[in-house]
Design a protein around this motif. Structure first.
Motif, PDB file in Angstrom:
ATOM      1  N   SER A  14       0.808  -1.217   0.000  1.00 42.89           N
ATOM      2  CA  SER A  14       0.000   0.000   0.000  1.00 42.89           C
ATOM      3  C   SER A  14       0.840   1.266   0.000  1.00 42.89           C
ATOM      4  O   SER A  14       0.387   2.313  -0.471  1.00 42.89           O
ATOM      5  CB  SER A  14      -0.912   0.004   1.233  1.00 42.89           C
ATOM      6  N   LEU A  15       2.071   1.175   0.528  1.00 40.99           N
ATOM      7  CA  LEU A  15       2.925   2.358   0.620  1.00 40.99           C
ATOM      8  C   LEU A  15       4.066   2.313  -0.384  1.00 40.99           C
ATOM      9  O   LEU A  15       5.100   2.963  -0.195  1.00 40.99           O
ATOM     10  CB  LEU A  15       3.501   2.470   2.038  1.00 40.99           C
ATOM     11  N   ALA A  16       3.902   1.583  -1.459  1.00 38.91           N
ATOM     12  CA  ALA A  16       4.981   1.378  -2.426  1.00 38.91           C
ATOM     13  C   ALA A  16       5.507   2.682  -3.004  1.00 38.91           C
ATOM     14  O   ALA A  16       6.701   2.816  -3.289  1.00 38.91           O
ATOM     15  CB  ALA A  16       4.491   0.462  -3.548  1.00 38.91           C
ATOM     16  N   ALA A  17       4.615   3.664  -3.179  1.00 38.50           N
ATOM     17  CA  ALA A  17       5.037   4.932  -3.790  1.00 38.50           C
ATOM     18  C   ALA A  17       5.632   5.895  -2.774  1.00 38.50           C
ATOM     19  O   ALA A  17       6.216   6.917  -3.152  1.00 38.50           O
ATOM     20  CB  ALA A  17       3.845   5.592  -4.486  1.00 38.50           C
ATOM     21  N   LEU A  18       5.483   5.581  -1.496  1.00 44.48           N
ATOM     22  CA  LEU A  18       5.875   6.540  -0.464  1.00 44.48           C
ATOM     23  C   LEU A  18       7.381   6.792  -0.387  1.00 44.48           C
ATOM     24  O   LEU A  18       7.796   7.948  -0.251  1.00 44.48           O
ATOM     25  CB  LEU A  18       5.340   6.085   0.900  1.00 44.48           C
ATOM     26  N   PRO A  19       8.248   5.771  -0.446  1.00 46.62           N
ATOM     27  CA  PRO A  19       9.690   6.037  -0.325  1.00 46.62           C
ATOM     28  C   PRO A  19      10.213   7.076  -1.316  1.00 46.62           C
ATOM     29  O   PRO A  19      10.971   7.979  -0.929  1.00 46.62           O
ATOM     30  CB  PRO A  19      10.319   4.662  -0.563  1.00 46.62           C
ATOM     31  N   GLU A  20       9.848   6.968  -2.580  1.00 48.82           N
ATOM     32  CA  GLU A  20      10.316   7.935  -3.576  1.00 48.82           C
ATOM     33  C   GLU A  20       9.756   9.319  -3.294  1.00 48.82           C
ATOM     34  O   GLU A  20      10.439  10.343  -3.474  1.00 48.82           O
ATOM     35  CB  GLU A  20       9.915   7.492  -4.986  1.00 48.82           C
ATOM     36  N   LEU A  21       8.506   9.363  -2.835  1.00 52.63           N
ATOM     37  CA  LEU A  21       7.887  10.642  -2.507  1.00 52.63           C
ATOM     38  C   LEU A  21       8.642  11.331  -1.361  1.00 52.63           C
ATOM     39  O   LEU A  21       8.887  12.538  -1.391  1.00 52.63           O
ATOM     40  CB  LEU A  21       6.421  10.411  -2.107  1.00 52.63           C
ATOM     41  N   LEU A  22       9.043  10.526  -0.373  1.00 53.35           N
ATOM     42  CA  LEU A  22       9.773  11.074   0.761  1.00 53.35           C
ATOM     43  C   LEU A  22      11.169  11.536   0.366  1.00 53.35           C
ATOM     44  O   LEU A  22      11.660  12.560   0.846  1.00 53.35           O
ATOM     45  CB  LEU A  22       9.859  10.030   1.872  1.00 53.35           C
ATOM     46  N   LYS A  23      11.819  10.779  -0.503  1.00 51.28           N
ATOM     47  CA  LYS A  23      13.145  11.172  -0.985  1.00 51.28           C
ATOM     48  C   LYS A  23      13.074  12.492  -1.742  1.00 51.28           C
ATOM     49  O   LYS A  23      13.948  13.353  -1.602  1.00 51.28           O
ATOM     50  CB  LYS A  23      13.733  10.077  -1.866  1.00 51.28           C
ATOM     51  N   ASP A  24      12.027  12.638  -2.564  1.00 46.88           N
ATOM     52  CA  ASP A  24      11.848  13.895  -3.292  1.00 46.88           C
ATOM     53  C   ASP A  24      11.638  15.068  -2.333  1.00 46.88           C
ATOM     54  O   ASP A  24      11.975  16.215  -2.658  1.00 46.88           O
ATOM     55  CB  ASP A  24      10.649  13.791  -4.241  1.00 46.88           C
ATOM     56  N   ALA A  25      11.072  14.775  -1.166  1.00 43.98           N
ATOM     57  CA  ALA A  25      10.823  15.825  -0.168  1.00 43.98           C
ATOM     58  C   ALA A  25      12.066  16.123   0.679  1.00 43.98           C
ATOM     59  O   ALA A  25      12.019  16.982   1.567  1.00 43.98           O
ATOM     60  CB  ALA A  25       9.661  15.421   0.741  1.00 43.98           C
ATOM     61  N   GLY A  26      13.162  15.405   0.434  1.00 41.94           N
ATOM     62  CA  GLY A  26      14.410  15.702   1.118  1.00 41.94           C
ATOM     63  C   GLY A  26      14.739  14.803   2.291  1.00 41.94           C
ATOM     64  O   GLY A  26      15.693  15.073   3.026  1.00 41.94           O
ATOM     65  N   TYR A  27      13.975  13.729   2.475  1.00 47.47           N
ATOM     66  CA  TYR A  27      14.253  12.815   3.580  1.00 47.47           C
ATOM     67  C   TYR A  27      15.189  11.701   3.137  1.00 47.47           C
ATOM     68  O   TYR A  27      15.258  11.350   1.962  1.00 47.47           O
ATOM     69  CB  TYR A  27      12.946  12.182   4.093  1.00 47.47           C
ATOM     70  N   GLU A  28      15.915  11.135   4.116  1.00 50.58           N
ATOM     71  CA  GLU A  28      16.682   9.916   3.886  1.00 50.58           C
ATOM     72  C   GLU A  28      15.764   8.741   4.210  1.00 50.58           C
ATOM     73  O   GLU A  28      15.223   8.666   5.320  1.00 50.58           O
ATOM     74  CB  GLU A  28      17.926   9.881   4.775  1.00 50.58           C
ATOM     75  N   VAL A  29      15.615   7.808   3.292  1.00 48.98           N
ATOM     76  CA  VAL A  29      14.605   6.757   3.440  1.00 48.98           C
ATOM     77  C   VAL A  29      15.217   5.375   3.249  1.00 48.98           C
ATOM     78  O   VAL A  29      16.016   5.154   2.336  1.00 48.98           O
ATOM     79  CB  VAL A  29      13.449   6.937   2.427  1.00 48.98           C
ATOM     80  N   ILE A  30      14.855   4.465   4.131  1.00 51.83           N
ATOM     81  CA  ILE A  30      15.159   3.043   3.960  1.00 51.83           C
ATOM     82  C   ILE A  30      13.838   2.302   3.942  1.00 51.83           C
ATOM     83  O   ILE A  30      12.957   2.525   4.780  1.00 51.83           O
ATOM     84  CB  ILE A  30      16.056   2.518   5.099  1.00 51.83           C
ATOM     85  N   HIS A  31      13.693   1.393   2.970  1.00 57.43           N
ATOM     86  CA  HIS A  31      12.451   0.649   2.787  1.00 57.43           C
ATOM     87  C   HIS A  31      12.708  -0.834   3.077  1.00 57.43           C
ATOM     88  O   HIS A  31      13.571  -1.454   2.459  1.00 57.43           O
ATOM     89  CB  HIS A  31      11.947   0.835   1.349  1.00 57.43           C
ATOM     90  N   VAL A  32      12.007  -1.384   4.068  1.00 56.57           N
ATOM     91  CA  VAL A  32      12.109  -2.810   4.372  1.00 56.57           C
ATOM     92  C   VAL A  32      10.745  -3.450   4.145  1.00 56.57           C
ATOM     93  O   VAL A  32       9.718  -2.776   4.106  1.00 56.57           O
ATOM     94  CB  VAL A  32      12.583  -3.046   5.824  1.00 56.57           C
TER      95      VAL A  32
END
Length: 449
Positions: A14-32
């Motif tokens: 359900s949150l598959a698109a969220l990591p890229e969205l967060l990276k675009d917003a300037g966050y450092e993201v790890i997806h497990v």
């Protein structure tokens, strides 16, 4: 400050698109993608925000929440579900979740909630850092002294402590060299790591090598297991090598290699071990003279002498003696549960004239003994060691001018020094002088002070 986010969601979830969205917003993201990966990742790194969107039972998410809040309470957790039941949401909020919500149609709607969670996490981290700074200040070892020499020393300590360079501390026995080393450590970026001190002059070369570098199993008779040395134990911290001038010459060679290569080898070992330790050396001896006599390696002296701090002897700063007396009286009055708050005038004069070959440590022992013997609130001359009462022993040699001074001149000068040492506080000055405030007021009027 950290702005990293852990997203817990299965592949194409359900949150598959969220990591890229967060990276675009300037966050450092790890997806497990599962709880096993989540636990492994959280064991290695702390996160400001965790967003859990797995579709397993709510109990699994609550277990995750409980674990995170127990280990990293500053981390904010947002739980996301397709069907968020009210009872589950209430329990999650009670357990410390920042938010528990139904999956929004557009993951971008999560950004507002995530930013608020991020702000809360960063704010809490900042508060904790400030608390640690205050705690560090409260436990900071402090150097007592208002004299010009001590004020300059404190400035030098504050200037070089953050630089992470090697420091050589020179001073007579009892002047407080280890205290200075601890201040350098506490004011440095290594403050949260370990501080170790070892006297380099009390061991033979073999024993010192074993203490500093450790040994491998079987390195010598009795070495039944591998032992970590002080350099390894102090990794990322600070090591004080006290009485460095007494270090055996063959150990000086090994220490020079450590300072140059930043590696050590355990006794009986063959592998180099990389270490990151700030080395502070201290000595009461003149290393330059030892170098000239061939008793200390010149190359090691240059390596240690990146920056030198010199501690003045107590006899060089007599104005600080009343401060030390007051400090030690308070310390040992509390220790022995006694109310000793003042020194008589003749006792203070005797203490001011003493030459203190043992420096501050000697004065501390004298005051401790006096507090033990004192049967009133004021330390008298007879509470001091016998040589003070006899007027013999370790006094400084009086000049002809001093001998011919009047008692009134001596009294006036002493009152002036005491007032200066306590920054004009008359109540404290009266206690140090062993007189009441009315008597002090009369003497101030008499001498127009």
């Amino acid at each position: 400050m950290r702005r990293n986010i852990l997203v817990v969601d299965k592949d194409n979830g359900s949150l598959a698109a969220l990591p890229e969205l967060l990276k675009d917003a300037g966050y450092e993201v790890i997806h497990v993608h599962n709880h096993h990966e989540t636990r492994a990742t959280l064991a290695k790194e702390d996160f400001a925000v965790v967003i859990a969107g797995l579709e397993e039972h709510h109990a699994q998410k609550q277990d995750l929440l409980k674990s995170i809040k127990a280990n990293t309470p500053d981390t904010e957790v947002i739980l996301v579900s397709r069907a968020a039941r009210v009872d589950a949401a209430v329990r999650a909020m009670q357990m410390g979740a920042f938010h528990f919500l139904s999956l929004p149609e557009n993951p971008a709607d999560l950004l507002v909630i995530i930013e608020k969670a991020m702000e809360k996490s960063l704010l809490q981290s900042e508060v904790n850092e400030l608390r640690q700074m205050l705690k560090k200040q409260q436990t900071m070892p402090t150097l007592i002294g208002k004299s010009a020499a001590m004020q300059e020393l404190k400035k030098e300590i504050a200037r070089i402590a953050p630089l992470d360079c090697t420091v050589l501390i020179q001073g007579e026995t009892g002047t407080g060299k280890e205290m200075v080393a601890k201040m350098l450590h506490k004011l440095s970026s290594r403050a949260q790591k370990r501080f170790y001190a070892i006297n380099a002059g009390v061991f033979s070369a073999e024993l010192l090598a074993n203490e500093l570098f450790g040994h491998e199993k079987g390195a010598f008779t009795g070495a039944q297991s591998t032992k970590e040395g002080i350099f390894e134990a102090a990794n990322n911290g600070t090591l004080l090598l006290d009485e460095i001038g007494e270090m055996p010459v063959n150990m000086q060679v090994q220490l020079l290699r450590v300072l140059q290569e930043r590696t050590i080898t355990r006794v009986g070992g063959t592998s180099d071990i990389t270490i990151d330790v700030r080395v502070i050396a201290a000595t009461h001896r003149n290393l330059e003279q030892l170098v000239e006599k061939g008793q200390f390696r010149q190359d090691l002296f240059y390596r240690l002498n990146v920056f030198t701090l010199r501690l003045p002897a107590l006899r060089e700063r007599p104005d600080d003696i009343p401060l030390f007396c007051n400090f030690f009286m308070d310390k040992y009055s509390k220790s022995f549960d006694k109310e000793v708050t003042a020194l008589s005038e003749d006792a203070m004069l005797a203490l001011m004239r003493h030459s203190y070959p043992g420096n501050v440590r000697e004065l501390e022992n004298i005051i401790e003994r006096a507090v033990v013997l004192c049967d009133s609130g004021t330390i008298q001359l007879h509470h001091l060691p016998q040589e003070f009462s006899k007027g013999t022993g370790k006094k400084q040699k009086a000049t002809v001018d001093n001998v011919h001074r009047t008692l009134a001149d001596v009294e006036q000068e002493h009152i002036t020094q005491v007032l200066q040492s306590v920054e004009g506080n008359k109540a404290t000055a009266a206690k140090i002088l062993g007189i009441d405030r009315a008597t002090l007021w009369r003497k101030l009027k008499k001498y127009s002070l």
